[in-house]
Design a protein around this motif. Structure first.
Motif: not given
Length: 185
Positions: A107, A132, A179, A182-183, A185
């Motif tokens: 990122f 992000e 991150v 947020q993604r 995953a």
């Protein structure tokens, strides 16, 4: 050396930035961070980190290979840090993959770095925005040996107070975790 560091969410970035600019000239940079781990020997599970960071600044690009050991202070998360410049970022990534490490997350961080002296220590204050993640963060750190972590963190806390950052603003949230969340995953 130990990176004695505290991180905070900043609610009034302009005011804090003005205060920092009275202390030092900002160095504006964009970090491209890639974190590596091994499925068979998880660094993350051992609270360790392995990172390749390429830093893009005005008129320069440099790459650093960083290993951070397990935290030596549970409240702040301060860790031993070993870092070196790398001439060829592609080769560094290839070496790590060749050794069995896999990139787990990459990122961008947009940073304004301020280096200054405070409380007889060399300090680095970094404003961080991760596109992000919502919000602005401030990291203040100084490098010390393990026996000096407690005193160094007290000095870092004092600098944060001078900058208008309170105890309630401090966070141990990592950019990598934020991150990943947020993604989704």
């Amino acid at each position: 050396m130990i990176e004695a560091e505290l991180k905070a969410r900043v609610h009034s970035p302009e005011a804090v930035m003005r205060n920092l600019e009275d202390r030092a000239t900002a160095r504006v940079e964009v970090y491209q961070d890639t974190y590596y781990d091994r499925p068979d020997q998880s660094l993350d599970a051992a609270d360790k980190e392995l990172r390749v960071r390429t830093v893009h600044g005005i008129g320069h690009t440099r790459t650093l290979l960083t290993f951070k050991g397990a935290a030596v202070d549970t409240e702040s998360g301060s860790k031993p840090e070993h870092e070196t410049y790398v001439e060829d970022s592609g080769a560094a990534h290839a070496i790590l993959r060749g050794l069995g490490y896999v990139p787990v997350i990459a990122f961008e961080k947009r940073c304004r770095n301020y280096e200054f002296e405070a409380r007889d220590r060399r300090m680095l204050a970094t404003f961080v925005r991760v596109p992000e993640i919502d919000g602005t963060f401030l990291e203040v750190e100084t490098l010390v040996d393990e026996s000096g972590v407690t005193a160094a963190l007290a000095d870092v806390r004092a600098v944060l107070v001078e900058l208008g950052i309170g105890q309630d603003d401090l966070t141990r949230e990592t950019y990598t975790d934020a991150v990943i969340a947020q993604r989704g995953a």
